[in-house]
Design a protein around this motif. Structure first.
Motif, PDB file in Angstrom:
ATOM      1  N   LEU A 152       0.799  -1.233   0.000  1.00 55.69           N
ATOM      2  CA  LEU A 152       0.000   0.000   0.000  1.00 55.69           C
ATOM      3  C   LEU A 152       0.836   1.290   0.000  1.00 55.69           C
ATOM      4  CD1 LEU A 152      -2.958   0.819  -0.138  1.00 55.69           C
ATOM      5  CD2 LEU A 152      -3.026   0.837   2.358  1.00 55.69           C
ATOM      6  N   PRO A 153       1.966   1.353   0.726  1.00 53.05           N
ATOM      7  CA  PRO A 153       2.767   2.586   0.664  1.00 53.05           C
ATOM      8  C   PRO A 153       3.384   2.849  -0.712  1.00 53.05           C
ATOM      9  CG  PRO A 153       3.259   1.363   2.665  1.00 53.05           C
ATOM     10  CD  PRO A 153       2.447   0.451   1.791  1.00 53.05           C
ATOM     11  N   ILE A 154       3.403   1.835  -1.577  1.00 51.77           N
ATOM     12  CA  ILE A 154       3.943   1.979  -2.931  1.00 51.77           C
ATOM     13  C   ILE A 154       2.821   2.307  -3.929  1.00 51.77           C
ATOM     14  CG2 ILE A 154       5.250   0.836  -4.772  1.00 51.77           C
ATOM     15  CD1 ILE A 154       6.839   1.331  -2.213  1.00 51.77           C
ATOM     16  N   GLY A 155       1.677   1.684  -3.746  1.00 53.95           N
ATOM     17  CA  GLY A 155       0.541   1.905  -4.629  1.00 53.95           C
ATOM     18  C   GLY A 155      -0.676   1.183  -4.089  1.00 53.95           C
ATOM     19  N   SER A 156      -1.859   1.621  -4.502  1.00 54.83           N
ATOM     20  CA  SER A 156      -3.087   1.064  -3.939  1.00 54.83           C
ATOM     21  C   SER A 156      -3.770   0.076  -4.880  1.00 54.83           C
ATOM     22  CB  SER A 156      -4.076   2.181  -3.597  1.00 54.83           C
ATOM     23  OG  SER A 156      -5.276   1.640  -3.084  1.00 54.83           O
ATOM     24  N   SER A 157      -4.104  -1.084  -4.342  1.00 57.71           N
ATOM     25  CA  SER A 157      -4.915  -2.063  -5.061  1.00 57.71           C
ATOM     26  C   SER A 157      -6.354  -2.044  -4.542  1.00 57.71           C
ATOM     27  CB  SER A 157      -4.327  -3.471  -4.859  1.00 57.71           C
ATOM     28  OG  SER A 157      -4.346  -3.819  -3.481  1.00 57.71           O
ATOM     29  N   ARG A 177     -10.244  13.261   3.852  1.00 58.47           N
ATOM     30  CA  ARG A 177      -9.682  14.608   3.821  1.00 58.47           C
ATOM     31  C   ARG A 177      -9.957  15.256   2.473  1.00 58.47           C
ATOM     32  NH1 ARG A 177      -3.783  13.195   6.425  1.00 58.47           N
ATOM     33  NH2 ARG A 177      -4.311  13.637   8.612  1.00 58.47           N
ATOM     34  N   LYS A 178      -9.977  16.575   2.473  1.00 60.00           N
ATOM     35  CA  LYS A 178     -10.255  17.316   1.247  1.00 60.00           C
ATOM     36  C   LYS A 178      -8.987  17.433   0.406  1.00 60.00           C
ATOM     37  CE  LYS A 178     -12.393  21.541  -0.515  1.00 60.00           C
ATOM     38  NZ  LYS A 178     -12.949  22.876  -0.181  1.00 60.00           N
ATOM     39  N   LEU A 179      -8.852  16.516  -0.554  1.00 56.54           N
ATOM     40  CA  LEU A 179      -7.762  16.537  -1.517  1.00 56.54           C
ATOM     41  C   LEU A 179      -8.364  16.662  -2.905  1.00 56.54           C
ATOM     42  CD1 LEU A 179      -5.704  13.550  -0.046  1.00 56.54           C
ATOM     43  CD2 LEU A 179      -5.224  15.974   0.281  1.00 56.54           C
ATOM     44  N   GLU A 180      -7.575  17.064  -3.872  1.00 60.07           N
ATOM     45  CA  GLU A 180      -8.108  17.227  -5.225  1.00 60.07           C
ATOM     46  C   GLU A 180      -8.290  15.893  -5.941  1.00 60.07           C
ATOM     47  OE1 GLU A 180      -6.258  20.126  -7.659  1.00 60.07           O
ATOM     48  OE2 GLU A 180      -6.328  21.691  -6.142  1.00 60.07           O
ATOM     49  N   THR A 181      -7.648  14.852  -5.443  1.00 54.85           N
ATOM     50  CA  THR A 181      -7.774  13.507  -5.981  1.00 54.85           C
ATOM     51  C   THR A 181      -7.229  12.534  -4.935  1.00 54.85           C
ATOM     52  OG1 THR A 181      -7.174  12.061  -7.838  1.00 54.85           O
ATOM     53  CG2 THR A 181      -5.506  13.611  -7.105  1.00 54.85           C
ATOM     54  N   GLU A 183      -8.472  10.848  -2.491  1.00 51.17           N
ATOM     55  CA  GLU A 183      -8.922  10.934  -1.095  1.00 51.17           C
ATOM     56  C   GLU A 183      -8.935   9.550  -0.441  1.00 51.17           C
ATOM     57  OE1 GLU A 183     -11.621  13.904  -3.419  1.00 51.17           O
ATOM     58  OE2 GLU A 183     -10.845  11.872  -3.716  1.00 51.17           O
ATOM     59  N   ASP A 184      -9.280   8.547  -1.240  1.00 51.47           N
ATOM     60  CA  ASP A 184      -9.350   7.194  -0.707  1.00 51.47           C
ATOM     61  C   ASP A 184      -7.963   6.653  -0.358  1.00 51.47           C
ATOM     62  OD1 ASP A 184      -9.022   7.321  -3.559  1.00 51.47           O
ATOM     63  OD2 ASP A 184      -9.325   5.155  -3.667  1.00 51.47           O
ATOM     64  N   TYR A 185      -6.971   6.903  -1.232  1.00 49.05           N
ATOM     65  CA  TYR A 185      -5.608   6.427  -0.973  1.00 49.05           C
ATOM     66  C   TYR A 185      -5.062   7.031   0.317  1.00 49.05           C
ATOM     67  CZ  TYR A 185      -0.715   5.167  -1.997  1.00 49.05           C
ATOM     68  OH  TYR A 185       0.564   4.659  -1.940  1.00 49.05           O
ATOM     69  N   ASP A 186      -5.324   8.305   0.508  1.00 47.44           N
ATOM     70  CA  ASP A 186      -4.919   8.970   1.742  1.00 47.44           C
ATOM     71  C   ASP A 186      -5.564   8.302   2.954  1.00 47.44           C
ATOM     72  OD1 ASP A 186      -3.982  11.335   3.444  1.00 47.44           O
ATOM     73  OD2 ASP A 186      -6.161  11.550   3.621  1.00 47.44           O
ATOM     74  N   LEU A 187      -6.838   7.971   2.826  1.00 47.16           N
ATOM     75  CA  LEU A 187      -7.558   7.335   3.939  1.00 47.16           C
ATOM     76  C   LEU A 187      -6.982   5.960   4.255  1.00 47.16           C
ATOM     77  CD1 LEU A 187      -9.851   7.308   5.998  1.00 47.16           C
ATOM     78  CD2 LEU A 187     -11.377   6.485   4.183  1.00 47.16           C
ATOM     79  N   TRP A 188      -6.711   5.165   3.219  1.00 51.65           N
ATOM     80  CA  TRP A 188      -6.177   3.809   3.467  1.00 51.65           C
ATOM     81  C   TRP A 188      -4.815   3.888   4.169  1.00 51.65           C
ATOM     82  CZ3 TRP A 188     -10.722   3.045   2.744  1.00 51.65           C
ATOM     83  CH2 TRP A 188     -11.414   3.049   1.545  1.00 51.65           C
ATOM     84  N   LEU A 189      -3.951   4.828   3.752  1.00 52.32           N
ATOM     85  CA  LEU A 189      -2.638   4.941   4.388  1.00 52.32           C
ATOM     86  C   LEU A 189      -2.758   5.455   5.817  1.00 52.32           C
ATOM     87  CD1 LEU A 189      -0.196   6.207   1.598  1.00 52.32           C
ATOM     88  CD2 LEU A 189      -0.313   3.950   2.655  1.00 52.32           C
ATOM     89  N   GLN A 223      -2.446  14.076 -10.017  1.00 50.90           N
ATOM     90  CA  GLN A 223      -2.476  12.757  -9.389  1.00 50.90           C
ATOM     91  C   GLN A 223      -1.105  12.383  -8.827  1.00 50.90           C
ATOM     92  OE1 GLN A 223      -5.303  10.239  -9.388  1.00 50.90           O
ATOM     93  NE2 GLN A 223      -3.930   9.566  -7.752  1.00 50.90           N
ATOM     94  N   ILE A 224      -0.064  12.586  -9.627  1.00 56.29           N
ATOM     95  CA  ILE A 224       1.288  12.230  -9.192  1.00 56.29           C
ATOM     96  C   ILE A 224       1.720  13.070  -7.988  1.00 56.29           C
ATOM     97  CG2 ILE A 224       3.734  12.313  -9.833  1.00 56.29           C
ATOM     98  CD1 ILE A 224       2.910  11.440 -12.633  1.00 56.29           C
ATOM     99  N   MET A 225       1.495  14.377  -8.064  1.00 55.95           N
ATOM    100  CA  MET A 225       1.902  15.246  -6.962  1.00 55.95           C
ATOM    101  C   MET A 225       1.123  14.927  -5.687  1.00 55.95           C
ATOM    102  SD  MET A 225       4.372  16.927  -8.106  1.00 55.95           S
ATOM    103  CE  MET A 225       4.616  18.061  -6.755  1.00 55.95           C
ATOM    104  N   THR A 226      -0.154  14.600  -5.829  1.00 52.36           N
ATOM    105  CA  THR A 226      -0.961  14.225  -4.666  1.00 52.36           C
ATOM    106  C   THR A 226      -0.471  12.908  -4.078  1.00 52.36           C
ATOM    107  OG1 THR A 226      -2.914  15.373  -5.531  1.00 52.36           O
ATOM    108  CG2 THR A 226      -3.287  13.709  -3.836  1.00 52.36           C
ATOM    109  N   ASP A 227      -0.151  11.947  -4.940  1.00 53.03           N
ATOM    110  CA  ASP A 227       0.371  10.663  -4.467  1.00 53.03           C
ATOM    111  C   ASP A 227       1.673  10.852  -3.688  1.00 53.03           C
ATOM    112  OD1 ASP A 227      -1.737   9.313  -5.542  1.00 53.03           O
ATOM    113  OD2 ASP A 227      -0.638   8.443  -7.224  1.00 53.03           O
ATOM    114  N   ILE A 228       2.553  11.698  -4.223  1.00 50.96           N
ATOM    115  CA  ILE A 228       3.822  11.971  -3.534  1.00 50.96           C
ATOM    116  C   ILE A 228       3.548  12.585  -2.165  1.00 50.96           C
ATOM    117  CG2 ILE A 228       5.939  13.348  -3.564  1.00 50.96           C
ATOM    118  CD1 ILE A 228       5.901  13.123  -6.626  1.00 50.96           C
TER     119      ILE A 228
END
Length: 320
Positions: A152-157, A177-181, A183-189, A223-228
């Motif tokens: 999960l810290p590398i990518g979300s399935s 949380r209020k992110l531009e994209t 939001e679910d990945y942030d929640l899982w981490l 997407q990339i910047m948000t993931d980082i």
């Protein structure tokens, strides 16, 4: 439990076609497991077609509860409203343009009964196009707690609209949380760093709609910047044992027009190179475009590295 439903289904709708919305709603109302409430948030008060469609269903099925936002609030805020209104012990996510398999809830409930330690449960999915035609399926996904924690810290399935989870787990994290994209990945981490147990079913229990041109260059950069940002936030949380998220800091992090323009140029060159190679595996210009993009742009390089690492780890976890 009296009249309290076992499951609260939460779905937000904004600009989906009536046909898509109806298919999504039908797939929930026709579930083989019937003990649920269906909370539908209208996040576009100016779209009368959405409200009219949902109201017609609510007249026919009293499991539907409609919440109409006074203004557009975005997915994260809408889902949080749904979480606060939910009465169920379990939360089932659904998107307004996807389709759930008829036995999705039944199979997920069975897992929770057999594995009570699970807090969040995802499933695998088929892919459908804008017309609802089956166009493929997602490859195997990691299913165990241990594999998901590692990957999960590398990518979300985790397929967001397929998720069913304990309400207490969502509330412990105070929702999305209020992110531009992502939001679910942030929640899982955040859940992962809080010790919440996430698992997945290998079953294909969702039909996930893929749209043409859904990822513009601007969206890819965002997407990339948000993931980082999300991954760095996760690392800091693990290291410092505290959460220092700031929406202002996030906005600043993803706003860099000069970097964005440079990335857009090399990302387009990278994708054109990949297309050339797919058409002709001996295309020297294709390999040249890909290699020069990787060498010249750190974000393209980061994107490629993370995607490759994720695929390798998933294959290993799935025994391929």
């Amino acid at each position: 439990m009296g009249n309290v439903p076992k499951i609260s289904v939460i779905m937000s709708t904004y600009n989906e076609e009536t046909k898509e919305l109806s298919s999504a709603i039908d797939s929930i109302l026709q579930q083989s497991y019937t003990d649920f409430e269906f909370i539908i948030i209208i996040d576009n008060p100016n779209n009368k077609n959405l409200l009219s469609t949902v109201e017609k269903y609510a007249e026919m099925d009293n499991r539907i509860h409609i919440i109409s936002n006074k203004k557009n609030m975005g997915l994260a805020a809408s889902l949080n409203i749904g979480l606060q209104e939910a009465n169920g012990e379990l939360i089932a996510r659904m998107d307004a343009d996807d389709i759930s398999a008829k036995d999705r809830f039944e199979r997920q409930i069975a897992h929770f009964l057999n594995h009570p330690s699970t807090d969040i449960l995802s499933t695998n999915c088929f892919y459908i196009d804008e017309d609802g035609k089956l166009i493929g399926k997602k490859s195997e996904i990691p299913t165990t707690k241990e594999a998901i924690e590692k990957i999960l810290p590398i990518g979300s399935s985790i397929i967001h609209p397929s998720v069913m989870g304990k309400k207490v787990a969502f509330l412990k994290m105070k929702g999305y949380r209020k992110l531009e994209t992502a939001e679910d990945y942030d929640l899982w981490l955040r859940m992962l760093s809080a010790g919440i147990i996430i698992r997945s079913l290998p079953d294909y229990l969702l039909y996930y709609r893929i749209r043409k041109n859904s990822m513009t260059k601007s969206n890819v950069y965002r997407q990339i910047m948000t993931d980082i940002f999300i991954r760095e936030d996760y690392k800091k949380r693990i290291k410092d044992k505290s959460d220092v998220f700031s929406e202002k800091k996030y906005k600043k992090f993803i706003t860099n027009n000069k970097q964005k323009q440079k990335f857009n140029y090399y990302y387009e060159r990278f994708t054109l190179g990949v297309e050339k190679i797919q058409k002709n595996k001996f295309s020297l210009t294709g390999y040249g475009d890909v290699l020069s993009s990787l060498l010249m742009n750190k974000l393209v390089r980061y994107m490629f590295k993370m995607l490759l690492s994720y695929k390798v780890m998933v294959k290993k976890a799935c025994g391929e």
